[in-house]
Each structure stands twice: as C-alpha cells, then as structure tokens.
Scaffold this active site. Structure first.
Site, PDB file in Angstrom:
ATOM      1  N   LYS A  57      21.551  59.410  23.230  1.00  0.00           N
ATOM      2  CA  LYS A  57      20.588  59.760  22.183  1.00  0.00           C
ATOM      3  C   LYS A  57      21.173  59.478  20.809  1.00  0.00           C
ATOM      4  CE  LYS A  57      16.987  62.419  20.418  1.00  0.00           C
ATOM      5  NZ  LYS A  57      15.999  63.470  20.634  1.00  0.00           N
ATOM      6  N   ARG A  73      11.453  73.436  -0.258  1.00  0.00           N
ATOM      7  CA  ARG A  73      11.561  71.956  -0.227  1.00  0.00           C
ATOM      8  C   ARG A  73      12.773  71.464   0.561  1.00  0.00           C
ATOM      9  NH1 ARG A  73      10.316  72.393  -5.831  1.00  0.00           N
ATOM     10  NH2 ARG A  73       8.091  72.100  -6.168  1.00  0.00           N
ATOM     11  N   HIS A  79       6.352  59.768  27.898  1.00  0.00           N
ATOM     12  CA  HIS A  79       5.826  60.780  26.977  1.00  0.00           C
ATOM     13  C   HIS A  79       4.382  60.524  26.560  1.00  0.00           C
ATOM     14  CE1 HIS A  79       9.954  62.077  26.857  1.00  0.00           C
ATOM     15  NE2 HIS A  79       9.707  63.026  25.985  1.00  0.00           N
ATOM     16  N   GLU A 116      14.591  64.718  31.151  1.00  0.00           N
ATOM     17  CA  GLU A 116      15.034  63.940  29.978  1.00  0.00           C
ATOM     18  C   GLU A 116      16.386  63.274  30.260  1.00  0.00           C
ATOM     19  OE1 GLU A 116      12.882  63.578  27.521  1.00  0.00           O
ATOM     20  OE2 GLU A 116      11.936  65.473  26.932  1.00  0.00           O
ATOM     21  N   ARG A 155      14.019  53.626  18.787  1.00  0.00           N
ATOM     22  CA  ARG A 155      13.920  55.060  19.064  1.00  0.00           C
ATOM     23  C   ARG A 155      12.685  55.387  19.906  1.00  0.00           C
ATOM     24  NH1 ARG A 155      15.289  60.386  15.335  1.00  0.00           N
ATOM     25  NH2 ARG A 155      14.830  61.826  17.041  1.00  0.00           N
ATOM     26  N   ASN A 190      10.684  57.622  24.284  1.00  0.00           N
ATOM     27  CA  ASN A 190       9.385  58.181  24.638  1.00  0.00           C
ATOM     28  C   ASN A 190       8.898  57.739  26.010  1.00  0.00           C
ATOM     29  OD1 ASN A 190       6.967  59.580  22.985  1.00  0.00           O
ATOM     30  ND2 ASN A 190       8.750  59.234  21.704  1.00  0.00           N
ATOM     31  N   HIS A 234       2.570  63.752  27.133  1.00  0.00           N
ATOM     32  CA  HIS A 234       1.923  64.535  26.072  1.00  0.00           C
ATOM     33  C   HIS A 234       0.439  64.719  26.383  1.00  0.00           C
ATOM     34  CE1 HIS A 234       5.254  63.489  22.902  1.00  0.00           C
ATOM     35  NE2 HIS A 234       5.572  64.550  23.620  1.00  0.00           N
ATOM     36  N   LYS A 257      14.171  65.193  14.865  1.00  0.00           N
ATOM     37  CA  LYS A 257      12.710  65.268  14.933  1.00  0.00           C
ATOM     38  C   LYS A 257      12.323  66.737  14.980  1.00  0.00           C
ATOM     39  CE  LYS A 257      10.993  61.021  17.050  1.00  0.00           C
ATOM     40  NZ  LYS A 257      10.219  60.463  18.175  1.00  0.00           N
ATOM     41  N   GLU A 301      12.427  55.930  13.691  1.00  0.00           N
ATOM     42  CA  GLU A 301      11.542  55.231  14.632  1.00  0.00           C
ATOM     43  C   GLU A 301      10.794  54.096  13.947  1.00  0.00           C
ATOM     44  OE1 GLU A 301      10.105  58.014  17.561  1.00  0.00           O
ATOM     45  OE2 GLU A 301       8.374  56.746  17.949  1.00  0.00           O
ATOM     46  N   HIS A 357       7.281  70.790  29.282  1.00  0.00           N
ATOM     47  CA  HIS A 357       7.399  69.456  28.705  1.00  0.00           C
ATOM     48  C   HIS A 357       8.102  68.490  29.686  1.00  0.00           C
ATOM     49  CE1 HIS A 357       7.995  66.300  25.760  1.00  0.00           C
ATOM     50  NE2 HIS A 357       9.281  66.317  26.028  1.00  0.00           N
TER      51      HIS A 357
HETATM   52  N1  LIG Z   1      12.644  67.259  18.698  1.00  0.00           N
HETATM   53  C1  LIG Z   1      12.813  66.470  19.734  1.00  0.00           C
HETATM   54  O1  LIG Z   1      13.393  65.381  19.631  1.00  0.00           O
HETATM   55  C2  LIG Z   1      12.313  66.927  21.070  1.00  0.00           C
HETATM   56  C3  LIG Z   1      12.730  66.259  22.239  1.00  0.00           C
HETATM   57  C4  LIG Z   1      12.303  66.757  23.477  1.00  0.00           C
HETATM   58  C5  LIG Z   1      11.503  67.879  23.525  1.00  0.00           C
HETATM   59  N2  LIG Z   1      11.092  68.487  22.379  1.00  0.00           N
HETATM   60  C6  LIG Z   1      10.269  69.691  22.409  1.00  0.00           C
HETATM   61  O2  LIG Z   1      11.012  70.722  23.034  1.00  0.00           O
HETATM   62  C7  LIG Z   1      10.114  71.668  23.609  1.00  0.00           C
HETATM   63  C8  LIG Z   1      10.592  72.033  24.987  1.00  0.00           C
HETATM   64  O3  LIG Z   1      11.858  72.636  24.892  1.00  0.00           O
HETATM   65  P1  LIG Z   1      12.445  73.537  26.077  1.00  0.00           P
HETATM   66  O4  LIG Z   1      12.250  72.833  27.347  1.00  0.00           O
HETATM   67  O5  LIG Z   1      13.804  73.942  25.665  1.00  0.00           O
HETATM   68  O6  LIG Z   1      11.437  74.767  26.102  1.00  0.00           O
HETATM   69  P2  LIG Z   1      11.472  76.223  25.426  1.00  0.00           P
HETATM   70  O7  LIG Z   1      12.069  76.184  24.091  1.00  0.00           O
HETATM   71  O8  LIG Z   1      10.105  76.761  25.564  1.00  0.00           O
HETATM   72  O9  LIG Z   1      12.463  77.033  26.395  1.00  0.00           O
HETATM   73  C9  LIG Z   1      12.111  77.224  27.721  1.00  0.00           C
HETATM   74  C10 LIG Z   1      12.115  78.707  28.115  1.00  0.00           C
HETATM   75  O10 LIG Z   1      13.469  79.138  28.325  1.00  0.00           O
HETATM   76  C11 LIG Z   1      13.733  80.298  27.546  1.00  0.00           C
HETATM   77  N3  LIG Z   1      15.160  80.237  27.249  1.00  0.00           N
HETATM   78  C12 LIG Z   1      15.775  79.482  26.304  1.00  0.00           C
HETATM   79  N4  LIG Z   1      17.099  79.556  26.451  1.00  0.00           N
HETATM   80  C13 LIG Z   1      17.344  80.390  27.486  1.00  0.00           C
HETATM   81  C14 LIG Z   1      18.518  80.842  28.129  1.00  0.00           C
HETATM   82  N5  LIG Z   1      19.725  80.410  27.757  1.00  0.00           N
HETATM   83  N6  LIG Z   1      18.395  81.683  29.173  1.00  0.00           N
HETATM   84  C15 LIG Z   1      17.163  82.080  29.591  1.00  0.00           C
HETATM   85  N7  LIG Z   1      16.012  81.673  29.045  1.00  0.00           N
HETATM   86  C16 LIG Z   1      16.108  80.830  28.005  1.00  0.00           C
HETATM   87  C17 LIG Z   1      12.792  80.171  26.400  1.00  0.00           C
HETATM   88  O11 LIG Z   1      12.588  81.408  25.766  1.00  0.00           O
HETATM   89  C18 LIG Z   1      11.552  79.633  27.070  1.00  0.00           C
HETATM   90  O12 LIG Z   1      10.854  80.669  27.710  1.00  0.00           O
HETATM   91  C19 LIG Z   1       8.743  71.020  23.583  1.00  0.00           C
HETATM   92  O13 LIG Z   1       7.983  71.613  22.551  1.00  0.00           O
HETATM   93  C20 LIG Z   1       9.033  69.571  23.251  1.00  0.00           C
HETATM   94  O14 LIG Z   1       7.974  68.959  22.552  1.00  0.00           O
HETATM   95  C21 LIG Z   1      11.503  68.039  21.170  1.00  0.00           C
HETATM   96 ZN   LIG Z   2      10.713  64.824  25.632  1.00  0.00          ZN
END
Ligand SMILES: NC(=O)c1ccc[n+]([C@@H]2O[C@H](COP(=O)([O-])OP(=O)(O)OC[C@H]3O[C@@H](n4cnc5c(N)ncnc54)[C@H](O)[C@@H]3O)[C@@H](O)[C@H]2O)c1
Ligand SMILES: [Zn+2]
Length: 363
Positions: A226, A120, A248, A184, A241, A245, A252, A142, A236, A265
């Site tokens: 942010k 929980r 997005h 972003e 907030r 997006n 998405h 998020k 949101e 992404h």
């Molecule tokens: N929670 C939120 O507010 C929010 C905001 C924006 C995006 N997101 C989410 O984030 C995700 C995208 O995140 P991302 O772009 O970090 O992608 P990811 O987590 O897939 O990382 C990208 C790639 O880089 C690799 N990697 C990570 N760190 C590394 C490093 N230091 N050196 C070498 N390789 C490395 C990972 O293993 C992966 O293959 C999506 O699912 C998106 O929906 C969430």
């Molecule tokens: Zn995003």
C-alpha cells in the site's frame, strides 16, 4: 517491531507494526506538536483499550480528551462527525491538539476527515485496531464519511503523522472481522504481488487461526504494497492508486444496496472481487483456473464468494455513482493476470450481465 515508511516528501510518515505497541507511547510522543490529544474511539473499543492507552499517554506527560462514539458503519455520517466537532470545541481543542483514531476503519476514516476539516486542519495519528485498518485504511490518507447514496462520498486526502499498529489488539476481534481484513490482504496479492498471493494460498488457514507471526508478516507485506502505491500516486491521479479498488466498484454497490452495516466492507470486497475476476475471464485475460483459485482462497478465508441479487439495473445504478466514473463511464479494475491489475472503461454490457448472472445468488 517493524517500521515501514510512506515516502511522501514533507508528508512522509512511519508505520510501526508489532506486539504491545499501545504501551510504547514514545513512538507517538515524538510526533505530537502538543502534550494534549483527543482520542476518538467507540463504545466497543473503549472498554477494551481506552483506559490503558490514556494511562500510558498520561505517564508520558500527555493529557487526553476521550471522545467515545457509537459503533457501526451506519454511524460513519454527518451526525457522528458533528458529534466529534462538538466535543473538540467543548474541550477547546486547538490547532496543535492532535486527534488520535483508536479503532477500525470507521473510526479512522471519520477521525481523519474530522482532522482534515477541524480548524481547517489539525494533525492526527492512526492507531488501527482491526486487521482491515492495519493492512489498509490507516495507511494512505483517504478519509471520508458515507452519503446515503454512496460509500465514502464526502472526504479528503489527509495524511496522518504516524501509524501505530499493535497486533495484540487483533486478539479481541470477532472472527468475521478477521476474515474481512483478509479480503484486503488477498487484494494486494492479486493486484501487484503474485509471490505474496502464493504465500497466502499456503498460509491462509494459519491466518484465519490468527497465527501471530504469520499475521504480522501479512500486515507488513500489505502495508509495504500500500505504501508503495500511495507514494507513487497519492491522490489517485495516474490510475495506479485506483488499482487498490479491485472488487470495490461491485463491493461498494453491495454495501450501499444492502444498507450500511449489513455486509462488512471486506465481505463485500471479496464477493466484488469474484465478479471482477469473472469479467476479466469473460474478456479473455485470466482463465477459469485462475477464477477458481480466487474463489477458493476467499472460501478458505471464510468470505462470501456469491453476491446478493440486487438486480442488474440496481447494480448498474449504484456503480454509476462510483468515484472512478469519468465522463459518465464506469471504470473497472480488472485482472490482466494473477498479480497484475489494470483499469478500463471498455467492458461490454453483455460481459457485465454474464459476470453478474454467474456471481449472484438466486440468479
Ligand atoms: N481509508 C481507506 O483507505 C479505507 C480502506 C479500506 C476500508 N476503509 C473503510 O474502513 C471501514 C471498515 O473498517 P473495519 O473493517 O475496521 O470496520 P470497523 O471500524 O467497523 O470495525 C469493525 C468492528 O470491530 C470493532 N473493533 C475494532 N477494533 C476491535 C478490537 N481490537 N477488538 C474487538 N473489536 C474491535 C469495531 O468497533 C467494529 O464493531 C469501511 O468504512 C471502509 O469504507 C477505508
Ligand atoms: Zn477496501
């Protein structure tokens, strides 16, 4: 090192940004309720950073249960989440055993959601290792997994105890991932910080080349934007907030429509932002020159500016599942001018058609 605060009353927390922070474990220690943590990471990041990180924790008297997941956006699902729960239970992790998300946005979103629901709710820490995670996903609470029908559909708002962004980790990132993070970063300038957008126009080439000082500045400024938005509208509810997006709703749809993991992404967000800019232009808010500036900066960041041709009906169907849909109406984030975004449901079908037609390949 720079430290920013996310001002959320009793849920407030610091964001530390700087070089070599993975080795400065004291920044984490003071937040941990127990000298035991579970470090969640993946098969790409583990060989690069896990051993050294676990050794530093051990030197600080903290024992770590490593949980190494498969890599990829398509693993942000129930199966992987369950694997985290299995490992936490197998290692008898307790209410005070914090989870540490060591990785990009996929690891951060999954780990955050696991923390929100395991027993929980247990504490968690974000240690973002991608540019995208350092400027966006690690901040704001998020957390989510994807559903086959839509991105981030199952999740919770759940804030971390602290965010530790070690800018040295960006050195091992693929160039394509650096670009995805910049999408972003550019977003913050477009929605609420025109001076930052103009700074980005002057410095985008240096950022693509990973100039360490400029990257650190871009991360700080992004996190400051942010943090301000999240502090004003954590869940949101007021609409503020939702402005994060921008791009997005379309982005998405691209990610889901093409299958998770095909477009990154950030790439989908860039192409989606260009569509949103064209809708804004059609409606008379911004000019053709503004759209051109947006296209140009994404191009210089090596990001896609044309969207895949999924067909207008498919775009509309995918966007109909957007989390901003209210009373059955899709709500769009548009630009009133560069540096100011707003949300509206009043977009004429013809306007949307035209913007999509202008924006897709093979249109
Ligand atoms: N929670 C939120 O507010 C929010 C905001 C924006 C995006 N997101 C989410 O984030 C995700 C995208 O995140 P991302 O772009 O970090 O992608 P990811 O987590 O897939 O990382 C990208 C790639 O880089 C690799 N990697 C990570 N760190 C590394 C490093 N230091 N050196 C070498 N390789 C490395 C990972 O293993 C992966 O293959 C999506 O699912 C998106 O929906 C969430
Ligand atoms: Zn995003």
């Amino acid at each position: 090192m720079q430290t920013l605060d996310v001002a959320l009353g009793e849920r407030a927390y610091p964001i530390h940004i700087g070089a070599g922070l993975l080795a400065q474990v004291s920044l984490l220690l003071r937040h941990l309720p127990q000298k035991r943590v579970a470090v969640v990471t993946n098969t790409t990041i583990a060989p690069l950073y896990l051993d050294a990180f676990v050794a530093t924790l051990a030197a600080g008297g903290v024992s770590a249960v490593p949980i190494v997941l498969p890599d990829g956006e398509e693993t942000k699902d129930w199966t992987t989440l369950n694997a985290v729960f299995d490992a936490l239970l197998a290692h008898r992790c307790e209410r005070k055993t914090a989870l540490v998300a060591l990785g990009g946005g996929v690891i951060g979103d999954l780990t955050g959601f696991a923390a929100a629901t395991y027993l929980r709710g247990v504490p968690y820490v974000q240690v973002p290792t991608t540019l995208l995670a350092q400027v966006d996903s690690s901040v704001g609470g998020k957390t989510a997994i994807n559903h086959p029908r839509g991105k981030n559909m199952i999740g919770a708002f759940y804030q971390p105890l602290v965010v530790l962004a070690d800018t040295d980790t960006l050195r091992t990132l693929d160039q394509r991932e650096v670009a995805a993070g910049l999408a972003e970063v550019i977003k913050y300038g477009l929605i609420r910080d025109l001076p930052f957008f103009e700074w980005l126009e002057r410095n985008i080439d240096a950022l693509v080349a990973r100039d360490a000082e400029k990257l650190a500045y871009a991360i700080e400024r992004s996190c400051a934007n942010k943090a301000a938005v999240v502090a004003a509208d954590e869940r949101e509810e007021t609409g503020e907030r939702a402005l994060l997006n921008l791009g997005h709703t379309f982005g998405h749809a691209i990610e889901t429509g093409l299958g998770y993991g095909n477009w990154l992404h950030g790439e989908a967000v860039a192409a989606g932002t260009v569509i949103a800019a064209r809708v804004s232009q059609q409606m008379g808010f911004i000019g053709a020159g503004d759209v051109e500036r947006i296209v140009r900066i994404f191009e210089r960041a090596r990001l896609p500016v044309t969207a895949p041709d999924l067909g207008h009906d498919r775009y509309r169907a995918l966007m109909g599942l957007d989390k901003k849909v209210e009373g059955g109406k899709i709500r769009f984030i548009l630009l009133r001018r560069l540096g100011e975004a707003f949300m509206t449901a009043d977009v004429a079908p013809q306007t949307l058609e035209t913007a999509l037609t202008q924006s897709v390949t093979n249109a």
